[in-house]
Design a protein around this motif. Structure first.
Motif, PDB file in Angstrom:
ATOM      1  N   ILE A  44      46.702  -9.074  36.005  1.00 36.89           N
ATOM      2  CA  ILE A  44      47.478  -8.861  37.236  1.00 36.89           C
ATOM      3  C   ILE A  44      48.776  -9.658  37.181  1.00 36.89           C
ATOM      4  O   ILE A  44      49.843  -9.156  37.543  1.00 36.89           O
ATOM      5  N   ASN A  45      48.696 -10.902  36.690  1.00 39.81           N
ATOM      6  CA  ASN A  45      49.903 -11.735  36.588  1.00 39.81           C
ATOM      7  C   ASN A  45      50.918 -11.114  35.629  1.00 39.81           C
ATOM      8  O   ASN A  45      52.122 -11.082  35.903  1.00 39.81           O
ATOM      9  N   LEU A  91      51.296  -7.996  34.856  1.00 41.38           N
ATOM     10  CA  LEU A  91      51.880  -6.791  35.468  1.00 41.38           C
ATOM     11  C   LEU A  91      52.919  -7.151  36.521  1.00 41.38           C
ATOM     12  O   LEU A  91      53.960  -6.499  36.639  1.00 41.38           O
ATOM     13  N   GLU A  92      52.642  -8.188  37.295  1.00 44.49           N
ATOM     14  CA  GLU A  92      53.548  -8.545  38.391  1.00 44.49           C
ATOM     15  C   GLU A  92      54.797  -9.273  37.903  1.00 44.49           C
ATOM     16  O   GLU A  92      55.849  -9.183  38.535  1.00 44.49           O
ATOM     17  N   GLN A  93      54.704  -9.958  36.773  1.00 44.83           N
ATOM     18  CA  GLN A  93      55.828 -10.773  36.315  1.00 44.83           C
ATOM     19  C   GLN A  93      56.846  -9.997  35.496  1.00 44.83           C
ATOM     20  O   GLN A  93      57.987 -10.418  35.361  1.00 44.83           O
ATOM     21  N   THR A  94      56.458  -8.846  34.962  1.00 41.14           N
ATOM     22  CA  THR A  94      57.404  -8.090  34.140  1.00 41.14           C
ATOM     23  C   THR A  94      58.367  -7.286  35.003  1.00 41.14           C
ATOM     24  O   THR A  94      58.006  -6.813  36.082  1.00 41.14           O
ATOM     25  N   LYS A 136      45.835   1.298  37.510  1.00 41.36           N
ATOM     26  CA  LYS A 136      46.591   0.180  38.069  1.00 41.36           C
ATOM     27  C   LYS A 136      48.075   0.407  37.820  1.00 41.36           C
ATOM     28  O   LYS A 136      48.482   0.836  36.747  1.00 41.36           O
ATOM     29  N   ASN A 145      52.047  -1.537  38.723  1.00 44.59           N
ATOM     30  CA  ASN A 145      52.627  -2.784  39.210  1.00 44.59           C
ATOM     31  C   ASN A 145      53.733  -2.512  40.227  1.00 44.59           C
ATOM     32  O   ASN A 145      54.192  -1.373  40.385  1.00 44.59           O
ATOM     33  N   PRO A 146      54.198  -3.528  40.945  1.00 36.18           N
ATOM     34  CA  PRO A 146      55.254  -3.330  41.953  1.00 36.18           C
ATOM     35  C   PRO A 146      56.520  -2.713  41.379  1.00 36.18           C
ATOM     36  O   PRO A 146      57.153  -1.887  42.040  1.00 36.18           O
ATOM     37  N   SER A 161      54.925   1.994  29.972  1.00 37.29           N
ATOM     38  CA  SER A 161      55.921   1.017  30.416  1.00 37.29           C
ATOM     39  C   SER A 161      57.243   1.766  30.589  1.00 37.29           C
ATOM     40  O   SER A 161      57.632   2.561  29.731  1.00 37.29           O
TER      41      SER A 161
END
Length: 718
Positions: A164-165, A167-170, A185, A187-188, A266
């Motif tokens: 999760i981290n 996905l959220e940080q990229t 899943k 990501n934002p 991606s």
């Protein structure tokens, strides 16, 4: 002279000369003061000869003279050059020589605006290359990171905080889909990709990307049916507004058994880059790196070629082993190699052929056949093969790097034919893509033609891959043992493990049939781990009966590259309570050379543990003396092709016996053991004994045996 035509044509910032005779010219048009500063001999004279005040122009006139002498209508350009006038003004000039209505002319343009535009174009191109490399590295880094995390997750619920981290940080949009392409899943960043359009999407972002991919690329079905990675650009049209361009990388994520677990998409927004391209017509239609036509422009040319209704071959070309070059040398070296390769391919293509760069490592060529025929002739495929061989030869010459080292590549080439295979551009590209995918399965550079047989083989391969995947999951393999004998005493000194695939009907598939497929698909990694685990289990069983004997296990290139291999071996030895000295690993010569750095590290660690190493199939294709000296190796195995060529009559021995003697002598000088494979006759055995090779294996002594039968043989022999 009436200058209205020059005004209308926008040629005011130029001078025009007429060639009267060789080296003699007349000024037809001049409204520029800079001419008299640059070429004072042109001032106040009806005719003149150049006085070598501009060396660049004098050099160009040599090429121009060749055109003028030919009297053929046409033109030749000098390219842009710079001159500094006595007044210190800096000029950017370009000359054109031409023949028109049997008259010869020389035009010199002052190109301040054009030069500035070209410099701006070059700057944009440099910025685009840097941006593209940065984006590519982002995608590759994210894929490696997510592959590591996701491959350890057997179920959706296993999405833990590290995933999760990540996905959220990229900054990239990421969609994780299951094996049926259903979203698991996102990501934002994925959800905000279209926020700047102020238009409500009719589909979720992941479905929209799939739809765009399906509509815009013929490779869609092949990518998902073969579980292949793919990278490219998708265009989302949004009339009357501008729309959006997306760079998309699609990667299959597999678990430890190499079963497909997830698809990872991606996505990055490259609309701004495309906007910069559209501001410059050249960059809109041509690839920034190679200066070749790009995919979009090639597609237009392909459709135009189809409209002419003349036969041609569409060649789809992919660079072989390019990923490893990027990994070893970096993207900048990779870019330079692609640029150099493009020049080589261009040098081979003929004037009527059309070449383009259509992807990161992909080129396409429209190869013309006889222009005056509407159907293929029997000789056309042969001409295509000859042409492709020229392309391959050009690509396989070494590429020399700035560091002084060199690297080598090859080409995978797929061909489809118009109109024989199809008269539709999309189908021709799809068929050529299927053909190049088949070509990738070959070890060396190769050409594959699209055919119904090729499609059937592809379907059969997919079916076999699915069956092999089930075999890995259900452990449908057996491990046989072939004794390795000390022929001077007839005792078994060790044994080689050989895998067999037993089907549900009891029939057995030999390793030659499924190991190449396992290597290509990555299934060799879990299969190889099973073999190591089973070999250690055998050693444990032998230990219980107080019969300790060394077992040899083959390692493939994929296994050597597996980061988890060393830890797996250590863990398995510990679990089975086996001494490392009882395990030997075999590698082929090709693995030594292709993965030298990884092999050196792995073999050093294995030697530290106490595991011995042998080189299999020695002498079949590489000159490995330097590697034998540098790497921690214990034994070399003479390939069976040399041993089996030994004849009953020693006088009939050919060059292969000399090779065997050379290998034996070399091994002794390096203090290495020698094992001869493929011994089937007494004369072969006697030859080896006479020449101090005492360790051998082959059907003369025993075929590969199931474990229980091997144990019985061991009891009788030892």
């Amino acid at each position: 002279m009436d200058t209205s035509l020059f005004h209308d044509l926008g040629l005011l910032d130029c001078v025009i000369f007429k060639r009267i005779e060789p080296t003699k010219y007349e000024v037809l048009y001049n409204a520029q003061d800079w001419l008299f500063e640059l070429l004072p001999e042109t001032k106040s004279q009806k005719s003149f000869r150049f006085a070598q005040n501009s060396l660049y122009l004098e050099d160009f006139l040599i090429d121009a003279e060749a055109l003028w002498i030919s009297k053929q209508p046409g033109s030749v350009d000098s390219g842009i050059w710079s001159e500094t006038l006595p007044s210190r003004e800096l000029l950017q000039l370009e000359a054109s020589a031409m023949v028109c209505n049997q008259q010869e002319y020389l035009v010199i343009h002052k190109l301040k605006d054009k030069f500035t535009q070209k410099q701006q174009t070059l700057q944009i191109a440099r910025e685009l290359l840097l941006s593209n490399d940065k984006i590519t590295e982002q995608h590759e880094h994210l894929h490696a990171q997510m592959d590591e995390l996701l491959s350890q997750s057997e179920r959706t619920k296993a999405f833990q905080q590290p995933i999760i981290n990540a996905l959220e940080q990229t900054d990239l949009g990421v969609a994780i889909l299951d094996s049926n392409l259903q979203l698991v899943k996102g990501n934002p960043a994925l959800q905000t990709l279209f926020n700047d359009t102020h238009i409500a999407l009719k589909l979720p972002v992941d479905r929209l990307i799939l739809e765009l991919f399906k509509k815009q690329y013929p490779e869609y079905d092949r990518v998902f049916s073969t579980r292949s990675a793919w990278t490219g650009e998708l265009c989302w049209l949004n009339p009357p507004e501008q729309g959006k361009w997306l760079k998309v990388a699609i990667h299959p994520i597999k678990n430890a058994d190499q079963a497909l677990q997830y698809w990872m998409f991606s996505v990055s927004d490259v609309t701004q880059i495309k906007f910069l391209l559209k501001r410059n017509e050249k960059l809109t239609h041509f690839d920034v790196l190679t200066d070749l036509p790009n995919r979009q422009y090639f597609w237009q040319q392909l459709e135009n070629k189809i409209k002419k209704n003349r036969p041609f071959y569409l060649l789809y070309i992919d660079i072989k082993n390019f990923k490893r070059i990027n990994e070893v040398h970096g993207h900048l070296i990779g870019d330079q190699l692609i640029k150099d390769l493009a020049k080589r391919l261009q040098s081979v293509t003929r004037v009527d052929d059309y070449i383009a760069r259509i992807g990161g490592t992909e080129f396409a060529i429209i190869m013309e056949t006889d222009y005056f025929r509407k159907q293929f002739a029997s000789t056309d495929q042969g001409q295509c093969k000859t042409f492709v061989q020229e392309l391959i030869r050009a690509s396989e010459l070494p590429f020399y790097l700035e560091s002084g080292s060199q690297c080598e590549i090859g080409l995978n080439v797929g061909a489809s034919a118009f109109p024989t295979d199809s008269n539709d551009a999309e189908e021709l590209m799809k068929y050529a893509d299927l053909a190049v995918f088949a070509a990738k399965k070959q070890v060396k550079s190769s050409l594959e033609f699209y055919s119904k047989k090729l499609v059937d083989a592809s379907l059969k391969r997919i079916e076999m891959e699915d069956a092999l995947q089930k075999a890995v999951t259900n452990k449908q393999f057996e491990l046989f043992l072939q004794p390795i004998i000390d022929i001077s005493s007839s005792k078994i000194v060790k044994a080689e493990t050989l895998i067999r695939w037993r089907l549900s009907d009891g029939s057995i598939i030999a390793p030659d049939e499924f190991i190449p497929l396992a290597e290509q698909t990555g299934l060799i990694v879990p299969i190889g781990k099973w073999v190591i685990a089973e070999a250690c289990r055998f050693l444990n069983e032998l230990k219980k009966t107080h019969q300790e004997i060394k077992l040899s296990v083959n390692l493939s290139p994929r296994q050597v590259a597996d980061r988890q291999l060393l830890d797996f071996i250590k863990t398995t030895l510990t679990q089975q309570d086996i001494s490392p000295e009882l395990l030997e690993l075999e590698l082929t010569e090709g693995v030594l050379i292709d993965n030298y750095d990884k092999v050196h590290y792995l073999l050093t660690e294995l030697r530290t543990l106490g595991i011995s190493v042998s080189i299999d199939d020695f002498g079949t294709g590489y000159s490995s003396l330097s590697y034998l000296q540098k790497l921690p190796i214990d034994h070399i195995k003479i390939d069976r092709s040399f041993t089996m060529s030994i004849q009953d009559n020693e006088q009939d021995q050919g060059g292969n016996s000399a090779i065997i003697l050379a290998v034996i002598a070399m091994a002794k000088s390096l203090k290495l053991g020698v094992i001869a494979e493929g011994v089937e006759t007494d004369s072969q055995k006697e030859f080896l004994l006479r020449n101090q090779c005492h360790i051998a294996q082959g059907y003369l002594f025993s075929r590969p045996l199931p474990f229980n039968e091997f144990c019985k043989l061991l009891n009788t022999k030892n």
